[in-house]
Each structure stands twice: as structure tokens, then as C-alpha cells.
Enzyme design. Structure first.
Site, PDB file in Angstrom:
ATOM      1  N   CYS A 124     -19.828  -5.351   3.129  1.00 27.49           N
ATOM      2  CA  CYS A 124     -19.085  -4.170   3.560  1.00 27.49           C
ATOM      3  C   CYS A 124     -17.777  -4.158   2.777  1.00 27.49           C
ATOM      4  CB  CYS A 124     -18.800  -4.254   5.058  1.00 27.49           C
ATOM      5  SG  CYS A 124     -17.757  -2.907   5.657  1.00 27.49           S
TER       6      CYS A 124
ATOM      7  N   ARG B  77     -18.376  -1.786  17.723  1.00 27.68           N
ATOM      8  CA  ARG B  77     -17.692  -3.054  17.434  1.00 27.68           C
ATOM      9  C   ARG B  77     -16.375  -3.170  18.208  1.00 27.68           C
ATOM     10  NH1 ARG B  77     -18.595  -6.331  13.261  1.00 27.68           N
ATOM     11  NH2 ARG B  77     -19.883  -4.701  12.341  1.00 27.68           N
TER      12      ARG B  77
ATOM     13  N   CYS C 292     -19.469   2.846   8.315  1.00 25.75           N
ATOM     14  CA  CYS C 292     -18.755   2.169   9.399  1.00 25.75           C
ATOM     15  C   CYS C 292     -17.483   2.979   9.629  1.00 25.75           C
ATOM     16  CB  CYS C 292     -18.422   0.739   8.982  1.00 25.75           C
ATOM     17  SG  CYS C 292     -17.347  -0.123  10.159  1.00 25.75           S
TER      18      CYS C 292
ATOM     19  N   CYS D 187       0.851  -1.195   0.000  1.00 28.31           N
ATOM     20  CA  CYS D 187       0.000   0.000   0.000  1.00 28.31           C
ATOM     21  C   CYS D 187       0.892   1.252   0.000  1.00 28.31           C
ATOM     22  CB  CYS D 187      -0.891  -0.009   1.241  1.00 28.31           C
ATOM     23  SG  CYS D 187      -2.030   1.389   1.275  1.00 28.31           S
TER      24      CYS D 187
ATOM     25  N   CYS E  85       0.271   0.117  10.323  1.00 24.89           N
ATOM     26  CA  CYS E  85      -0.224  -0.892   9.374  1.00 24.89           C
ATOM     27  C   CYS E  85       0.834  -1.836   8.820  1.00 24.89           C
ATOM     28  CB  CYS E  85      -0.943  -0.199   8.219  1.00 24.89           C
ATOM     29  SG  CYS E  85      -1.846  -1.384   7.204  1.00 24.89           S
TER      30      CYS E  85
ATOM     31  N   CYS F 259       0.293   4.835   6.985  1.00 22.97           N
ATOM     32  CA  CYS F 259      -0.358   4.664   8.290  1.00 22.97           C
ATOM     33  C   CYS F 259       0.599   3.912   9.240  1.00 22.97           C
ATOM     34  CB  CYS F 259      -1.664   3.900   8.124  1.00 22.97           C
ATOM     35  SG  CYS F 259      -2.694   4.578   6.794  1.00 22.97           S
TER      36      CYS F 259
ATOM     37  N   CYS G 289     -17.008  -8.524   5.176  1.00 23.68           N
ATOM     38  CA  CYS G 289     -16.285  -7.263   4.944  1.00 23.68           C
ATOM     39  C   CYS G 289     -15.027  -7.521   4.126  1.00 23.68           C
ATOM     40  CB  CYS G 289     -15.867  -6.641   6.263  1.00 23.68           C
ATOM     41  SG  CYS G 289     -17.224  -6.395   7.381  1.00 23.68           S
TER      42      CYS G 289
HETATM   43  N1  SAM Z   1      -6.710   0.575   3.062  1.00 27.75           N
HETATM   44  C1  SAM Z   1      -8.005   0.886   3.524  1.00 27.75           C
HETATM   45  C2  SAM Z   1      -8.037   2.049   4.455  1.00 27.75           C
HETATM   46  O1  SAM Z   1      -7.054   2.316   5.142  1.00 27.75           O
HETATM   47  O2  SAM Z   1      -9.066   2.735   4.495  1.00 27.75           O
HETATM   48  C3  SAM Z   1      -8.733  -0.279   4.127  1.00 27.75           C
HETATM   49  C4  SAM Z   1      -8.039  -1.290   4.999  1.00 27.75           C
HETATM   50  S1  SAM Z   1      -7.388  -0.683   6.540  1.00 27.75           S
HETATM   51  C5  SAM Z   1      -6.326  -2.010   6.989  1.00 27.75           C
HETATM   52  C6  SAM Z   1      -8.767  -0.692   7.652  1.00 27.75           C
HETATM   53  C7  SAM Z   1      -8.546  -0.200   9.059  1.00 27.75           C
HETATM   54  O3  SAM Z   1      -7.965  -1.209   9.860  1.00 27.75           O
HETATM   55  C8  SAM Z   1      -7.639   0.983   9.269  1.00 27.75           C
HETATM   56  O4  SAM Z   1      -8.281   2.182   9.018  1.00 27.75           O
HETATM   57  C9  SAM Z   1      -7.284   0.857  10.747  1.00 27.75           C
HETATM   58  O5  SAM Z   1      -8.184   1.616  11.531  1.00 27.75           O
HETATM   59  C10 SAM Z   1      -7.446  -0.640  11.025  1.00 27.75           C
HETATM   60  N2  SAM Z   1      -6.131  -1.236  11.302  1.00 27.75           N
HETATM   61  C11 SAM Z   1      -5.147  -1.454  10.389  1.00 27.75           C
HETATM   62  N3  SAM Z   1      -4.054  -1.988  10.981  1.00 27.75           N
HETATM   63  C12 SAM Z   1      -4.342  -2.108  12.288  1.00 27.75           C
HETATM   64  C13 SAM Z   1      -3.592  -2.574  13.426  1.00 27.75           C
HETATM   65  N4  SAM Z   1      -2.350  -2.999  13.298  1.00 27.75           N
HETATM   66  N5  SAM Z   1      -4.199  -2.567  14.620  1.00 27.75           N
HETATM   67  C14 SAM Z   1      -5.472  -2.123  14.757  1.00 27.75           C
HETATM   68  N6  SAM Z   1      -6.216  -1.660  13.723  1.00 27.75           N
HETATM   69  C15 SAM Z   1      -5.655  -1.643  12.498  1.00 27.75           C
HETATM   70 FE1  SF4 Z   2      -2.859   1.245   3.360  1.00 26.34          FE
HETATM   71 FE2  SF4 Z   2      -2.873   0.107   5.751  1.00 26.34          FE
HETATM   72 FE3  SF4 Z   2      -3.214   2.731   5.557  1.00 26.34          FE
HETATM   73 FE4  SF4 Z   2      -5.172   1.082   4.698  1.00 26.34          FE
HETATM   74  S1  SF4 Z   2      -4.457   1.309   6.797  1.00 26.34           S
HETATM   75  S2  SF4 Z   2      -4.355   2.888   3.648  1.00 26.34           S
HETATM   76  S3  SF4 Z   2      -3.915  -0.640   3.936  1.00 26.34           S
HETATM   77  S4  SF4 Z   2      -1.342   1.600   4.977  1.00 26.34           S
END
Ligand code: SAM
Ligand code: SF4
Ligand code: DTB
Length: 335
Positions: free
Chosen positions: A127, A259, A187, A52, A59, A56, A96
């Protein structure tokens, strides 16, 4: 009464209540709007994994951090259907689908829309969480019958820049507005335990609870620390802060499903029980979240039974497809 004019002061006062008083208040609200023994379950599937471009800090899927995750291209519709059927048999009412994208490409839209149509045809709610949506994409998903779009604010506006730099808080609010405008249910929630203060947890809930319409679903994730990410060594969250945040979310957004999301795998049963008592009434069911393990299904089944909770009934499915679902209703199996 559902309010959209909550103030920071009111929210901080709720957070500061003695825990028993806060949970008592949240319980009262919960029971006005929901059957407090009912838990809604969704199952996650990663339909495009890793690589990606976003940054973030929590992530596993960001290409900027060496997390060792194996990347995978967009899966095909048949693989989605196979997992959706298994999710349905396990008692989930919603499927989802998540993709590690900044935003979906137009070239991928036909297959994404087909996934929505076919999963929906199984009798499951759908979702998707695919990042930001461009003009027209939310409408296309709405026409295909998408029920929910997940897009988290993650934290307060003030703390956000410590966590994400490649897209702004405004970008996120814009996507939520587009989803709402298209008639798809929203959501949206966040992550606790990223080194934020209580005021940031209050700030996140303030943003969500003052939206013109509350998100129908509010995921509260506890950070799953991922080796290789900037947050791998984030300080452990005080567990009662998780309970407090859920209770405050319940009071502010009384008709929303709150949730208890990521982080359950490492949470003691007693803490999960407190979260349900504080007003959490949905969870992710299944052995995996997107890239990390979830609480085991057998364990969840036992836990719900021990707590006298039962899963929200999914749309009717053929008896042969629901053995696990029936087993997840320990208190109801004999009535
Ligand atoms: N890439 C898309 C986005 O960021 O909108 C969708 C997938 S993203 C992995 C969905 C959500 O998962 C993120 O917004 C975050 O809030 C949550 N998330 C991701 N990694 C996480 C982690 N290590 N621990 C807890 N929540 C996490
Ligand atoms: Fe990409 Fe992870 Fe951020 Fe979603 S949460 S935009 S998968 S880096
Ligand atoms: C949400 O708020 N939590 C889910 C879902 N929405 C997409 C994702 C949790 C991801 C946890 C880390 C992982 O498995 O990669």
C-alpha cells in the site's frame, strides 16, 4: 446486498439509533460478509518524513506548523525491505508506505516502483500513500503490482475547508477515481475528533458509501493531537461516537475492511473491544504509525487473545520468519 444509493437521512437515522440496536445491526451485517473473529493487520512506514507543503490542520508533517518533527529525505529500498521483513514476521499481511508529499515527483517514481516490486516479492500486500497522483502515475503503480493506495477524504465536504486549504475535496475524489481506474484497490476514510459534528461524520460516510465502488479499506482514525498544529487542543471525541461511526460504516459498506486506525495508543482496551464488536476488522500493527507511537505489539497480542480474535493469515512465509506471528494467534496455537 451492497448499496451505493445511501441517503443522508438514512445515515443520520442509523447514527441516532440506541447504541445497542446499532451495534446489533452492524454485527449482523459483519457476520454475513466476514469471519467476525478475524482481524487484518497492516504495518506503516514513513518513507519520506516532514517538510510537507500542504496545510492539513491535524498533521505533524506540514511545514507550516512548528511541531518539532525532524525531516527526512526519501529512504532507500533496502531500509524499506528491512522494515517490511520485520512487519511480515510480526504477522502483518500488508506493508503501507507513506510520504509527506503533495504529490510524488516523477524523478522519484523509479525508486517508489522498485519498493512496491520488492515488498511484494516478500509475499506482503503493498500500500502507498503519497498524496495526489498525476496522470499516468496510478497506472505505473498498478503495473508494478501495487495492491492498495491510501488517500483519505478526512471529513465531510462541508467541514473540509476548516481542515485543509491547499487541496480541494474534488482533488481528493479525483485521485480516488484515478486509483480505481488503474485497477488498484482503494483505501479511503477519515479522522474523527477534529471538532466536527455528527452530521460531518455522517457526511464523510455518505461520500464513501456512494462512490461507484466502495473503498476496499476504510480507515477510521481518531485524531492524534499534535502540539504546534491548529488542532492541538481539539475537543475530545465522545468515545461512543467512534463506536457509532464504525458501526454505521460497517452497515453502509458491508464488504469493506473497516480499520480502527490512528489513536489506539490512547484508547482503553474496552473501547477497542467495542469498536471490534461494531464491525472494525483491521488495524495497524507495529510500534509506530507514521510519526507518532502506535499501541504496543505485546499489548495488541494480549488484547486480541483476550477478545478471542485472530489475525488474518498472511501469505505463507518460512517458519523461521514467523515467531511473532504465531504468538499473535493465542486461540489457534493449541488447536
Ligand atoms: N501526504 C499523504 C496524504 O496526505 O495523502 C500521505 C500521508 S498522510 C499522513 C495519511 C493520512 O493520515 C492523512 O490523510 C490523515 O487522514 C491521517 N493522519 C495524519 N495525521 C494524523 C493525526 N495527527 N491523527 C490522525 N490521523 C492522521
Ligand atoms: Fe502533508 Fe500531512 Fe497533509 Fe499528508 S496529511 S499532505 S503529509 S500535511
Ligand atoms: C490512515 O488513514 N492512517 C494512517 C495511514 N492512513 C497512512 C496514518 C496515521 C497517521 C497518524 C499520525 C502520525 O503518526 O503521523
Amino acid at each position: 446486498m451492497i448499496r451505493h444509493d445511501w441517503t443522508r437521512q438514512e445515515i443520520e437515522t442509523l447514527f441516532a439509533l440506541p447504541l445497542g440496536d446499532l451495534v446489533f445491526q452492524a454485527q449482523g451485517v459483519h457476520r454475513q460478509f466476514f469471519d467476525a473473529t478475524e482481524i487484518q493487520a497492516s504495518t506503516l512506514m514513513s518513507i519520506k518524513t516532514g517538510a510537507c507543503p500542504e496545510d492539513c490542520a491535524y498533521c505533524s508533517q506540514s511545514s507550516r506548523y512548528a511541531t518539532g518533527l525532524v525531516r527526512e529525505k526519501l529512504v532507500d529500498v533496502d531500509s524499506v525491505l528491512e522494515q517490511a521483513k520485520a512487519a511480515r514476521a510480526s504477522g502483518s499481511s500488508r506493508f503501507c508506505m507513506g510520504a509527506a508529499w503533495r504529490s510524488p515527483h516523477d524523478r522519484d517514481m523509479p525508486v517508489l516502483l522498485e519498493m512496491v516490486r520488492q515488498v511484494k516479492a516478500l509475499g506482503l500486500e503493498t500500500c502507498m500513500t503519497l498524496g495526489m497522483l498525476k496522470e499516468g502515475q496510478a497506472e505505473a503503480f498498478a503495473q508494478a503490482g501495487l495492491d492498495y493506495y491510501n488517500h483519505n477524504l478526512d471529513t465531510s465536504a462541508e467541514y473540509y475547508n476548516e481542515i485543509v486549504r491547499t487541496r480541494t475535496y474534488e482533488d481528493r475524489l479525483d485521485t480516488l477515481a484515478q486509483v480505481r481506474k488503474a485497477g488498484i484497490k482503494v483505501c479511503s476514510g477519515g479522522i474523527l475528533g477534529m471538532g466536527e459534528e455528527r452530521s460531518d461524520r455522517a457526511g464523510l460516510l455518505l461520500q464513501l458509501a456512494t462512490l461507484p465502488v466502495h473503498p476496499e479499506s476504510v480507515p477510521i482514525n481518531k485524531l492524534v493531537p499534535i502540539p504546534g498544529t491548529p488542532l492541538e487542543d481539539a475537543p475530545e471525541l465522545d468515545e461512543f461516537e467512534l463506536v457509532r461511526t464504525i458501526a454505521v460504516a460497517r452497515i453502509l459498506m458491508p464488504a469493506s475492511w473497516i480499520r480502527l486506525s490512528a489513536g489506539r495508543e490512547r484508547m482503553p482496551d474496552s473501547l477497542q473491544a467495542l469498536c471490534f464488536m461494531a464491525g472494525a476488522n483491521s488495524l495497524f500493527l507495529g510500534c509506530k504509525l507514521l510519526t507518532t507511537p502506535n499501541a504496543a505489539m505485546d499489548h495488541d497480542q494480549q488484547l486480541l487473545g483476550r477478545l478471542g480474535l485472530h489475525l488474518a493469515i498472511p501469505k505463507p512465509v518460512a517458519a523461521t520468519q514467523r515467531p511473532y506471528y504465531d504468538a499473535m494467534q493465542p486461540d489457534r496455537a493449541h488447536v
